[in-house]
Write an enzyme that holds these catalytic residues in place. Structure first.
Site: not given
Length: 661
Positions: A116, A200, A275, A288, A290, A348
């Protein structure tokens, strides 16, 4: 064309690839671990090879075993799916050395975009908009705090080798930066074997919008529209759609052209995704790339008619793309919901166990179900808890959402907890329907967690009516069975009292030949349904709406699920209801003095000892489940009286870790 390919994956994505390969006349090989013996992807493939133990590190992540399976079966190419080895350059190199084709991009693209930090530098060089930040390796907490302060809070701390929401933390101040840096490094090391992180600027009110790219490595690189992925929880996507309700034509074109520029900069071939984070003014920044097929790729396929897996296979076989940019048309709208084995009512938390019932809605041109499980399958602790991806299509956004709501209402899952109610609640939420989305949607709309969808009065009355009609049908059947006491006639009344929690309803019914008239607190509804006692679904026209509700008998009534709410309705005669009102209510036990394990997992850290004073909200322990770290906090003030478990222990749901006094 390849005669045989191996899918180095499992679950729904393995099944998805097999479907396209079968349509193309290509034989398929599945691989499986101990935990996946007998799984659906094994059954669908032409051949299946066992590759090791249940843990991914003993099977799906072991490169040599994948290579050996290819040699054993004569597979000419490997499709990696997503996750596992899909973005592993060592895997690509090993396949290349063995003379086996990789259905994906080249080694350079995997290496460049897999890091990244390096990918951000490459994006800047290619003229792609990037978020302000520090892209070099950060070694210490103090260094991280200084960099975060220089950039300006809030900041995002991210694992360099990260993905899937792992190794990511948002920090709004120095204290959160310190904790976030430590957690991100630890999670990154355990998930990816690489603890490097970077920092960032965190864009506030952000949307997550990604561009699908398709390249053949022979001069043609296309952008295939965008996907809106802003509905996220803990940086993991929950609901996606295509196209985005936010982009205009100019922004879509600009984002697409930058995505193509980045793909060309790394000599990309195959399907990939760039993205972006998009702010409220449609400024967009590279997030990024993918270098694989995305989980949410079906929504793009639904609105373009392009089978992305087929294109990946053809490009890997050396074919040029038969498409041009002008051929890419976006038609209609598609929405995808990720159905997970998790309990939205308990934060969750992952849920494991056997799917005693798993009956998805019927597939059609408007409904698609991508799944890797069937009734009787087991959801284990070893892998991602996804049950299925449910995708619906419509001529416009509202139609696609309405189809999704209907499909979710008709999806029957029993045996484990699942998030269908939560997905349904989001799809019914006014803000979602209006398209006012950010990646903070879930945190903002459900700040205290999910407690069921808030039904409007009309839909609540529909559920009351369904419960009463179900009760009438049950009583009618009971009155007609043989062997009853002679001369005793079962009387089925017309007046009923219905309780749902604290809500009470007065109901009067009149049963006709084809419908039942139901009057609820003076409001009249007509119910037309062929429901019979014992059926799991109540379908029909209720109060002017075609409905499908899950229904199960419960004590003195029925448990109904509809539009994101699961409610218990007790149906009684007026006399029985009056008696029931006199019964004492059993009080729930006070568990606030116990730290209870909310999920199956491993106890990684324990922050207190016997005799320590704790305050409400104080972190007490860290549980790792599904490779995610979960912090457990004190619900009340107290003193640690007893510790029942230690770091390294395996825990089951509801195990008591420690007790306070």
């Amino acid at each position: 064309m390849f005669k045989k390919i191996l899918i180095a994956n499992r679950g729904e994505i393995a099944c998805r690839v097999i479907k396209t390969a079968r349509r193309m006349g290509i034989a398929t090989v599945a691989v499986y671990s101990d935990a996946d013996d007998g799984a659906l992807h094994m059954q669908m493939a032409d051949e299946a090879v066992h590759i090791g133990g249940a843990a991914a590190s003993e099977s799906y992540l072991v490169i040599d075993r994948i290579i050996e399976a290819c040699k054993q079966t004569g597979a000419e190419a490997v499709h990696p799916g997503y996750g596992f080895l899909s973005e592993n350059q060592k895997f690509y190199t090993a396949l290349e050395k063995a003379g086996i084709a990789f259905i994906g991009p080249g080694q350079r693209a995997i290496a460049a975009m897999g890091d990244k930090i390096e990918s951000k530098k490459l994006a800047q060089a290619a003229g792609v908009n990037t978020v302000p930040g520090y892209t070099d390796v950060i070694d210490t907490v103090e260094e991280a705090v200084k960099i975060a302060a220089d950039i300006g809070y809030p900041v995002m701390i991210k694992a360099s080798a990260g993905g899937g929401g792992k190794g990511m933390r948002v920090a709004f101040d120095e204290a959160e930066a310190r904790d976030g840096f430590k957690s991100a490094k630890s999670e990154a090391a355990s998930s990816f074997g690489d603890d490097r992180v970077f920092i960032e600027k965190f864009v506030e009110e952000p949307r997550h919008i990604e561009i699908q790219v398709l390249a053949d490595g022979q001069g043609t690189t296309l952008y295939v529209g965008e996907r809106e992925c802003s509905i996220q929880r803990r940086h993991q996507k929950v609901i996606e759609e295509a196209p985005s309700p936010f982009l205009d034509v100019a922004t879509r074109k600009a984002m697409g052209e930058q995505a193509v520029a980045l793909a060309d900069a790394v000599e990309y071939r195959s399907a990939g995704t760039v993205e972006f984070i998009v702010d409220k003014d449609r400024n967009f920044y590279f997030l990024e790339m993918n270098t694989r097929l995305q989980v949410e790729h079906p929504v793009t396929e639904m609105i373009t008619g392009i089978d992305l897996v087929e294109q990946m296979i053809r490009v890997a076989n050396g074919e040029k793309l038969a498409l041009t940019q002008d051929d890419i048309k976006l038609n209609g709208w598609a929405v995808e919901s990720r159905i997970y084995a998790e309990d939205p009512y308990r934060g969750f938390l992952p849920s494991i166990g056997r799917l005693s019932r798993c009956q998805p809605p019927k597939e059609s041109g408007a409904v698609r179900v991508d799944t890797g499980v069937i009734e009787g399958s087991e959801i284990t602790m070893f892998y991602d808890p996804m049950i299925a991806k449910l995708v619906t299509y419509g001529p416009n956004r509202q139609a696609a959402i309405d189809s999704m709501i209907d499909a979710l209402n008709g999806y029957r899952i029993e045996g484990i907890n699942h998030n269908i109610n939560f997905l349904n609640a989001v799809c019914n939420h006014p803000r979602f329907r209006e398209g006012r989305l950010t990646t903070n949607f879930i945190a903002e709309e459900y700040p205290d967690g999910f407690h069921g969808a808030p039904l409007d009065l009309d839909n609540r009355r529909r559920m009351v009516a369904a419960a009463v009609v179900a009760h009438l049908r049950e009583r009618s059947r009971s009155s007609s069975i043989t062997g009853q006491v002679p001369h005793f006639v079962v009387q089925i009344g017309q007046d009923w009292r219905v309780r749902c929690g604290e809500d009470h309803y007065k109901v009067h019914t009149t049963t006709g030949d084809t419908a039942t008239d139901v009057t609820i607190d003076g409001e009249h509804l007509v119910v037309e349904s062929a429901y019979k006692p014992g059926q799991p679904r109540f379908t029909g026209m209720v109060g002017g709406r075609q409905v499908e509700m899950m229904i199960r008998p419960s004590e003195e009534g029925y448990l109904l699920t509809f539009d994101g709410a699961t409610l218990t309705f007790q149906v009684r005669t007026p006399q029985a209801d009056a008696f029931a009102a006199l019964m004492p209510v059993k009080e729930a036990a006070d568990l606030s003095k116990m730290l209870i394990c909310p999920m199956p997992g491993a106890l990684m850290q324990l922050h207190v000892e016997v005799g320590d004073e704790v305050q409400t909200g104080q972190p007490l322990a860290v549980i790792e489940a599904m490779k995610m770290e979960n912090v457990l906090r004190a619900e009340t003030d107290g003193v640690v009286a007893k510790i029942n478990n230690r770091p390294g222990d395996s825990l089951a749901v509801d195990d008591v870790i420690l007790e306070l006094e």
